[in-house]
Scaffold this motif. Structure first.
Motif, PDB file in Angstrom:
ATOM      1  N   PHE A  15       0.844  -1.193   0.000  1.00  0.00           N
ATOM      2  CA  PHE A  15       0.000   0.000   0.000  1.00  0.00           C
ATOM      3  C   PHE A  15       0.880   1.244   0.000  1.00  0.00           C
ATOM      4  O   PHE A  15       1.844   1.336   0.755  1.00  0.00           O
ATOM      5  CB  PHE A  15      -0.938   0.000   1.210  1.00  0.00           C
ATOM      6  N   ARG A  16       0.517   2.178  -0.867  1.00  0.00           N
ATOM      7  CA  ARG A  16       1.251   3.437  -0.951  1.00  0.00           C
ATOM      8  C   ARG A  16       0.908   4.307   0.254  1.00  0.00           C
ATOM      9  O   ARG A  16      -0.124   4.117   0.880  1.00  0.00           O
ATOM     10  CB  ARG A  16       0.893   4.141  -2.256  1.00  0.00           C
ATOM     11  N   PRO A  17       1.758   5.278   0.567  1.00  0.00           N
ATOM     12  CA  PRO A  17       1.489   6.163   1.712  1.00  0.00           C
ATOM     13  C   PRO A  17       0.150   6.890   1.585  1.00  0.00           C
ATOM     14  O   PRO A  17      -0.257   7.284   0.490  1.00  0.00           O
ATOM     15  CB  PRO A  17       2.653   7.158   1.667  1.00  0.00           C
ATOM     16  N   ASN A  18      -0.525   7.013   2.715  1.00  0.00           N
ATOM     17  CA  ASN A  18      -1.784   7.760   2.834  1.00  0.00           C
ATOM     18  C   ASN A  18      -2.892   7.263   1.919  1.00  0.00           C
ATOM     19  O   ASN A  18      -3.709   8.046   1.455  1.00  0.00           O
ATOM     20  CB  ASN A  18      -1.538   9.259   2.591  1.00  0.00           C
ATOM     21  N   THR A  19      -2.923   5.944   1.640  1.00  0.00           N
ATOM     22  CA  THR A  19      -3.986   5.423   0.785  1.00  0.00           C
ATOM     23  C   THR A  19      -4.955   4.497   1.511  1.00  0.00           C
ATOM     24  O   THR A  19      -6.114   4.429   1.131  1.00  0.00           O
ATOM     25  CB  THR A  19      -3.416   4.660  -0.434  1.00  0.00           C
ATOM     26  N   ARG A  20      -4.510   3.777   2.546  1.00  0.00           N
ATOM     27  CA  ARG A  20      -5.391   2.813   3.215  1.00  0.00           C
ATOM     28  C   ARG A  20      -5.175   2.823   4.720  1.00  0.00           C
ATOM     29  O   ARG A  20      -4.052   2.759   5.189  1.00  0.00           O
ATOM     30  CB  ARG A  20      -5.116   1.386   2.730  1.00  0.00           C
ATOM     31  N   LEU A  21      -6.291   2.865   5.446  1.00  0.00           N
ATOM     32  CA  LEU A  21      -6.270   2.704   6.900  1.00  0.00           C
ATOM     33  C   LEU A  21      -6.889   1.366   7.307  1.00  0.00           C
ATOM     34  O   LEU A  21      -6.746   0.943   8.453  1.00  0.00           O
ATOM     35  CB  LEU A  21      -7.037   3.836   7.582  1.00  0.00           C
ATOM     36  N   ALA A  22      -7.606   0.723   6.371  1.00  0.00           N
ATOM     37  CA  ALA A  22      -8.278  -0.540   6.694  1.00  0.00           C
ATOM     38  C   ALA A  22      -8.313  -1.437   5.470  1.00  0.00           C
ATOM     39  O   ALA A  22      -8.360  -0.967   4.329  1.00  0.00           O
ATOM     40  CB  ALA A  22      -9.688  -0.269   7.193  1.00  0.00           C
ATOM     41  N   VAL A  23      -8.292  -2.749   5.735  1.00  0.00           N
ATOM     42  CA  VAL A  23      -8.352  -3.756   4.681  1.00  0.00           C
ATOM     43  C   VAL A  23      -9.245  -4.886   5.169  1.00  0.00           C
ATOM     44  O   VAL A  23      -9.141  -5.315   6.322  1.00  0.00           O
ATOM     45  CB  VAL A  23      -6.937  -4.315   4.360  1.00  0.00           C
TER      46      VAL A  23
END
Length: 172
Positions: free
Chosen positions: A107-115
């Motif tokens: 995951f790239r920076p600042n793209t996902r907080l949850a999966v």
């Protein structure tokens, strides 16, 4: 009358400042030194600190905690993994460990907080665990390769719900 109002105002200001300092000190004492991840499934949540955490500029200087969360799962649910902004601000990796093979997602920076992670994969079997990794580039034999400088780990614990047990009994 002015002295009473001035004294009352001073008491209100002092009480406000005192309350602010108290809240600041209490919240500072409770915040963990290292980021924590959380995983939710089947009505259960687990929060876990790092398994290992190394300095970015000196990846041989590490704090090893060996923390590993345990999360009860079933075939019918999925795992909702959440990472804090402190992790999501950097490139991060999710390692999904299944019985037959692993899946690596970057995951790239600042793209996902949850999966959302399925507990069963048709080709890989049951989910046995998850790991969140923060990679850094190191030089190995003259070549730059990514290596994790921090790692969080959650092991899945398979529980048998009534529906799963009934299915097993019918197949006998």
């Amino acid at each position: 009358m002015k002295r009473i109002l001035a004294a009352l105002a001073a008491v209100v200001v002092l009480a406000s400042v005192g309350t602010g300092v108290l809240i600041w000190r209490l919240s500072d004492a409770e915040s963990p030194k290292y980021p924590e991840i959380s995983a939710y499934s089947h009505g259960q949540t687990v929060r876990v600190g790092p398994y290992r955490y190394c300095e970015v500029l000196n990846p041989t200087k590490c704090a090893v905690f060996e923390h590993q969360g345990e999360l009860p799962v079933t075939e019918r649910g999925a795992v909702q993994l959440s990472v804090p902004p402190a992790i999501a601000r950097a490139p991060w990796v999710l390692l999904r460990q299944y019985e037959d093979s692993d899946v690596v997602e970057e995951f790239r920076p600042n793209t996902r907080l949850a999966v959302t992670v399925p507990t069963v994969d048709a080709h890989r079997g049951k989910l046995t665990g998850l790991a969140v990794l923060l990679p850094t580039l190191i030089r190995l034999d003259g070549e730059e390769v990514p290596a994790p400088h921090a790692e969080w780990s959650v092991r899945t614990v398979w529980s048998q719900s009534g529906d799963d047990q009934a299915t097993r009994n019918e197949s006998r």
